[in-house]
Write a protein that holds these residues in place. Structure first.
Motif, short mmCIF file in Angstrom:
data_model
loop_
_atom_site.label_atom_id
_atom_site.label_comp_id
_atom_site.label_asym_id
_atom_site.label_seq_id
_atom_site.Cartn_x
_atom_site.Cartn_y
_atom_site.Cartn_z
N ALA A 83 0.81 -1.22 0.00
CA ALA A 83 0.00 0.00 0.00
C ALA A 83 0.85 1.27 0.00
N GLY A 84 2.16 1.13 0.20
CA GLY A 84 3.04 2.29 0.12
C GLY A 84 3.78 2.65 1.39
N ALA A 85 3.64 1.87 2.46
CA ALA A 85 4.37 2.16 3.69
C ALA A 85 5.86 1.96 3.48
N LYS A 86 6.65 2.92 3.92
CA LYS A 86 8.10 2.83 3.81
C LYS A 86 8.75 2.37 5.11
N GLU A 87 7.97 2.38 6.19
CA GLU A 87 8.45 1.94 7.49
C GLU A 87 7.36 1.10 8.13
N ILE A 88 7.77 0.03 8.82
CA ILE A 88 6.82 -0.86 9.49
C ILE A 88 7.19 -0.95 10.96
N ASP A 89 6.25 -0.58 11.82
CA ASP A 89 6.43 -0.70 13.27
C ASP A 89 5.74 -1.99 13.72
N ILE A 90 6.53 -3.00 14.06
CA ILE A 90 5.96 -4.28 14.50
C ILE A 90 6.02 -4.37 16.02
N VAL A 91 5.21 -5.26 16.58
CA VAL A 91 5.25 -5.51 18.02
C VAL A 91 5.69 -6.94 18.27
N ILE A 92 6.54 -7.11 19.24
CA ILE A 92 6.99 -8.46 19.58
C ILE A 92 5.99 -9.10 20.53
N GLU A 93 6.09 -10.42 20.69
CA GLU A 93 5.31 -11.14 21.69
C GLU A 93 6.08 -11.05 23.01
N ARG A 94 5.55 -10.30 23.94
CA ARG A 94 6.28 -10.02 25.18
C ARG A 94 6.56 -11.29 26.00
N HIS A 95 5.69 -12.31 25.87
CA HIS A 95 5.91 -13.53 26.66
C HIS A 95 7.20 -14.23 26.24
N GLN A 96 7.66 -14.01 25.00
CA GLN A 96 8.91 -14.62 24.57
C GLN A 96 10.09 -14.06 25.35
N VAL A 97 10.01 -12.80 25.73
CA VAL A 97 11.05 -12.19 26.57
C VAL A 97 10.92 -12.69 28.00
N LEU A 98 9.71 -12.71 28.51
CA LEU A 98 9.50 -13.10 29.91
C LEU A 98 9.87 -14.55 30.17
N THR A 99 9.77 -15.40 29.15
CA THR A 99 10.13 -16.82 29.29
C THR A 99 11.52 -17.12 28.72
N LYS A 110 10.89 -1.25 12.43
CA LYS A 110 11.02 -0.80 13.81
C LYS A 110 10.36 -1.85 14.70
N THR A 111 11.10 -2.35 15.68
CA THR A 111 10.55 -3.36 16.59
C THR A 111 10.12 -2.70 17.90
N ILE A 112 8.85 -2.85 18.24
CA ILE A 112 8.30 -2.31 19.48
C ILE A 112 8.41 -3.39 20.55
N LEU A 113 9.11 -3.07 21.65
CA LEU A 113 9.35 -4.06 22.68
C LEU A 113 8.24 -4.12 23.73
N GLY A 114 7.46 -3.05 23.88
CA GLY A 114 6.49 -3.03 24.98
C GLY A 114 7.20 -3.09 26.31
N THR A 115 8.16 -2.19 26.51
CA THR A 115 9.09 -2.28 27.64
C THR A 115 8.40 -2.24 29.00
N GLY A 116 7.25 -1.59 29.08
CA GLY A 116 6.54 -1.52 30.36
C GLY A 116 6.02 -2.86 30.82
#
Length: 329
Positions: free
Chosen positions: A160-176, A199-205
């Protein structure tokens, strides 16, 4: 005095994109973050320097170029996105720019960030500019839709024309501590992006500890992320200076080891001009002037531009305007 005579942060030349690297679990085992030390350092960032008058205006004008102008609300509409894009085309009133002597600098935000459904609308509204469209894809904000669905959404956003993609990770993969699972997913997302930057969004909170934040940052960079980003803006705890230090020190370490420069994007809760200057100062101190470029630093923000424009008007007139004088959408 014209701001053209004031030294402003310089944009870096186009940097080499992160090619991705093998997952190095041995490197991860060496990651430890001292929260108390991070808190002490964070407490000094806003107090070590002060910029006033035309120098403050210069830094705020530069901060605009680092903004991902964002609307990510449940009631978003084509009209709202088009108004946001109109603001991106002209982020500061012409009379203010003229009074500051910078009307010909072509100051625009780093990107406009929208949901996947509005990518085509934003691309059309920004036609003829060099402002890229960023899409939040992969089941934003939770990131828990089926993997095939998330990858298809990335591919559709790029188409559709996006030049940047902000994705979100699965936070449980970090917690485990499922680092292989996190690495594999981010690598698949990077492949789906093609030429679009990831761009990878970590959901740091929601990651519990600063060591988890640091390790997640490192894994995402190994997997090929072009940026690491704090938050979706939907968590209870979003961007802050302590977490930012954890992430940008991983960026620095990654650069020392690989020679690759990774971008940083704090998001959520950054709404004041003074906070923008504090973050810029942190990036300058911790990573150097090249990380002040929009290629390597962005704010994820929806209301920050309003306050910056108010501060710029104050610089010109000596008075603060009401918020409604600089409507965003």
């Amino acid at each position: 005095m014209s701001l053209k005579a004031v030294e402003m942060p310089h944009a870096a030349e186009e940097h080499k994109r992160n090619p991705g690297f093998d997952l190095d679990l041995g490197w991860l085992r060496h990651v430890r973050m001292n929260r108390s030390a991070l808190e002490r350092r964070a407490a000094t960032i806003g107090t070590r320097r002060s910029v006033k008058k035309q120098w403050q205006a210069a830094w705020l004008l530069h901060a605009i170029t680092n903004i991902d102008l964002t609307t990510l609300n449940g009631d978003d509409s084509k009209g709202r996105v088009e108004r946001l894009c109109a603001k991106a085309r002209q982020p500061v009133r012409t009379d203010i720019l003229t009074a500051l002597g910078v009307e010909d600098l072509g100051i625009t935000p780093g990107a406009v960030c929208v949901y996947h459904n509005f990518v085509a609308d934003a691309v059309a509204a920004l036609e003829g500019t060099n402002i890229p469209v960023a899409a939040v894809s992969t089941g934003f904000p939770a990131g828990l839709t089926p993997l095939a669905t998330r990858i298809a959404e990335i591919e559709a956003s790029v188409k559709a024309g996006a030049k940047e993609i902000d994705i979100v990770i699965e936070r449980h993969q970090v917690l485990t501590q499922d680092w292989q699972g996190l690495y594999d997913q981010v690598k698949a997302f990077r492949a789906a992006c093609g030429e679009a930057h990831l761009k990878t969004i970590l959901g740091t909170g929601e990651l519990a500890t600063q060591t988890n934040v640091a390790k997640a940052s490192l894994v995402c960079m190994m997997a090929g992320a072009d940026f690491i980003k704090t938050s979706t803006g939907k968590e209870k705890v979003n961007a802050d200076l302590v977490t930012s230090l954890s992430m940008i020190r991983m960026i620095r370490w990654f650069h020392e080891e690989t020679g690759i420069e990774i971008g940083y994007k704090p998001a959520g809760g950054i709404s004041k001009a003074k906070d923008a200057i504090t973050y810029l100062a942190m990036m300058k101190d911790e990573l150097g002037n090249q990380w002040l470029s929009p290629h390597l630093f962005r704010f994820g923000a929806s209301s920050l531009l309003n306050d910056i424009e108010r501060q710029l008007e104050h610089n010109v007139t000596g008075r603060y305007a009401a918020d409604y004088r600089q409507p965003l959408v």
